[in-house]
Design a protein around this motif. Structure first.
Motif, short mmCIF file in Angstrom:
data_model
loop_
_atom_site.label_atom_id
_atom_site.label_comp_id
_atom_site.label_asym_id
_atom_site.label_seq_id
_atom_site.Cartn_x
_atom_site.Cartn_y
_atom_site.Cartn_z
N THR A 1 0.77 -1.21 0.15
CA THR A 1 -0.03 -0.04 -0.15
C THR A 1 0.90 1.37 -0.02
N ARG A 2 2.08 1.22 0.56
CA ARG A 2 2.98 2.02 0.62
C ARG A 2 3.32 2.67 -0.89
N GLN A 3 3.68 1.77 -1.82
CA GLN A 3 3.82 2.12 -3.16
C GLN A 3 2.65 2.66 -4.04
N VAL A 4 1.53 2.14 -3.57
CA VAL A 4 0.40 2.67 -4.08
C VAL A 4 0.03 4.04 -3.83
N LEU A 5 0.41 4.38 -2.50
CA LEU A 5 -0.15 5.78 -1.94
C LEU A 5 1.04 6.64 -2.49
N ASP A 6 2.04 6.23 -2.63
CA ASP A 6 3.10 6.93 -3.18
C ASP A 6 2.73 7.60 -4.63
N HIS A 7 2.39 6.35 -5.23
CA HIS A 7 2.02 6.45 -6.81
C HIS A 7 0.76 7.51 -7.04
N ILE A 8 -0.21 7.27 -6.31
CA ILE A 8 -1.32 7.96 -6.53
C ILE A 8 -1.31 9.43 -6.01
N ALA A 9 -0.41 9.65 -5.02
CA ALA A 9 -0.34 10.94 -4.52
C ALA A 9 0.67 11.81 -5.17
N LEU B 1 -2.75 14.76 -11.79
CA LEU B 1 -3.21 15.66 -12.75
C LEU B 1 -3.69 14.94 -14.26
N VAL B 2 -3.05 13.42 -14.55
CA VAL B 2 -3.49 12.61 -15.32
C VAL B 2 -4.92 12.34 -15.07
N ILE B 3 -5.01 11.62 -13.98
CA ILE B 3 -6.32 11.12 -13.63
C ILE B 3 -7.30 12.19 -13.67
N ASP C 1 -12.58 1.26 -14.29
CA ASP C 1 -13.42 1.66 -13.06
C ASP C 1 -12.56 1.97 -12.08
N LEU C 2 -11.48 1.23 -11.73
CA LEU C 2 -10.36 1.57 -10.69
C LEU C 2 -10.01 3.04 -10.58
N GLY C 3 -9.51 3.41 -11.88
CA GLY C 3 -9.07 4.76 -11.88
C GLY C 3 -10.17 5.88 -11.58
N ARG C 4 -11.62 5.38 -12.36
CA ARG C 4 -12.80 6.22 -11.98
C ARG C 4 -13.15 6.28 -10.54
N SER C 5 -12.42 5.24 -9.63
CA SER C 5 -13.14 5.45 -8.34
C SER C 5 -12.13 6.25 -7.66
N LEU C 6 -11.13 7.02 -8.17
CA LEU C 6 -10.30 8.08 -7.30
C LEU C 6 -10.87 9.53 -7.78
N ALA C 7 -12.19 9.52 -8.58
CA ALA C 7 -12.48 10.79 -8.88
C ALA C 7 -13.10 11.63 -7.62
N GLU C 8 -13.60 10.98 -6.50
CA GLU C 8 -14.05 11.76 -5.48
C GLU C 8 -12.75 12.38 -4.58
N PRO C 9 -11.70 11.54 -4.26
CA PRO C 9 -10.67 11.80 -3.41
C PRO C 9 -9.95 12.89 -4.31
N ILE C 10 -9.85 12.73 -5.56
CA ILE C 10 -8.96 13.89 -6.58
C ILE C 10 -9.77 15.14 -6.62
N ALA C 11 -10.93 14.97 -6.60
CA ALA C 11 -11.75 16.30 -6.72
C ALA C 11 -11.78 17.03 -5.47
N ALA C 12 -11.84 16.46 -4.26
CA ALA C 12 -11.57 16.77 -3.06
C ALA C 12 -10.20 17.54 -2.85
N LEU C 13 -9.12 16.86 -3.20
CA LEU C 13 -7.85 17.56 -2.92
C LEU C 13 -7.66 18.64 -3.93
N ARG C 14 -8.28 18.65 -5.15
CA ARG C 14 -8.24 19.65 -6.04
C ARG C 14 -8.69 21.03 -5.32
N HIS C 15 -10.08 20.73 -5.13
CA HIS C 15 -10.95 21.72 -4.31
C HIS C 15 -10.45 22.22 -3.04
N TRP C 16 -9.68 21.40 -2.31
CA TRP C 16 -8.94 21.88 -1.17
C TRP C 16 -7.99 22.86 -1.46
#
Length: 122
Positions: free
Chosen positions: A17-25, A31-33, A90-105
């Motif tokens: 999970t460390r690698q995944v967190l590092d990657h998606i953060a 920006l790509v997602i 579908d997995l990539g689209r599941s990041l929509a809410e967290p990424i939108a929240a991060l961008r908005h914040w």
């Protein structure tokens, strides 16, 4: 969530999970997602134009990593020259809410952060 039958623990140095967190953060990943969430299917050149400041090397690495991790699909169309398109899974689209929240914040608090930086002399 579990990995190899063991509970996932982002604080454990051996947990994937460390690698995944590092990657998606990472900023390029976000920006790509976010771009693909906004625009849907995009070609490499469209992504490159939309994401100002990303080098060809970093965009290529980011897209490959996202494909490897199952966040997007890469489709090569047999044309001359080949047309390559990227689309979220579908997995990539599941990041929509967290990424939108991060961008908005980030957009909502940038002035506060800039004032803090100025006050700190940075």
């Amino acid at each position: 969530m579990e990995s190899s039958g063991l509970p996932a623990d982002v604080y454990s140095p051996k947990c994937p999970t460390r690698q995944v967190l590092d990657h998606i953060a990472g900023k390029w990943t976000v920006l790509v997602i976010d771009s693909l969430l906004d625009e849907g299917t995009m070609r490499y050149t469209e992504l490159s134009r939309r994401i100002g400041g990303v080098s060809q090397k970093m965009l290529t690495q980011t897209l490959r990593s996202l494909e490897t991790d199952g966040f997007l699909t890469r489709t090569v169309h047999p044309t001359i020259p080949p047309r390559v398109e990227y689309e979220l899974t579908d997995l990539g689209r599941s990041l929509a809410e967290p990424i939108a929240a991060l961008r908005h914040w980030t957009e909502s608090h940038i002035n506060d952060i800039e004032r803090a930086r100025a006050a700190a002399g940075n």
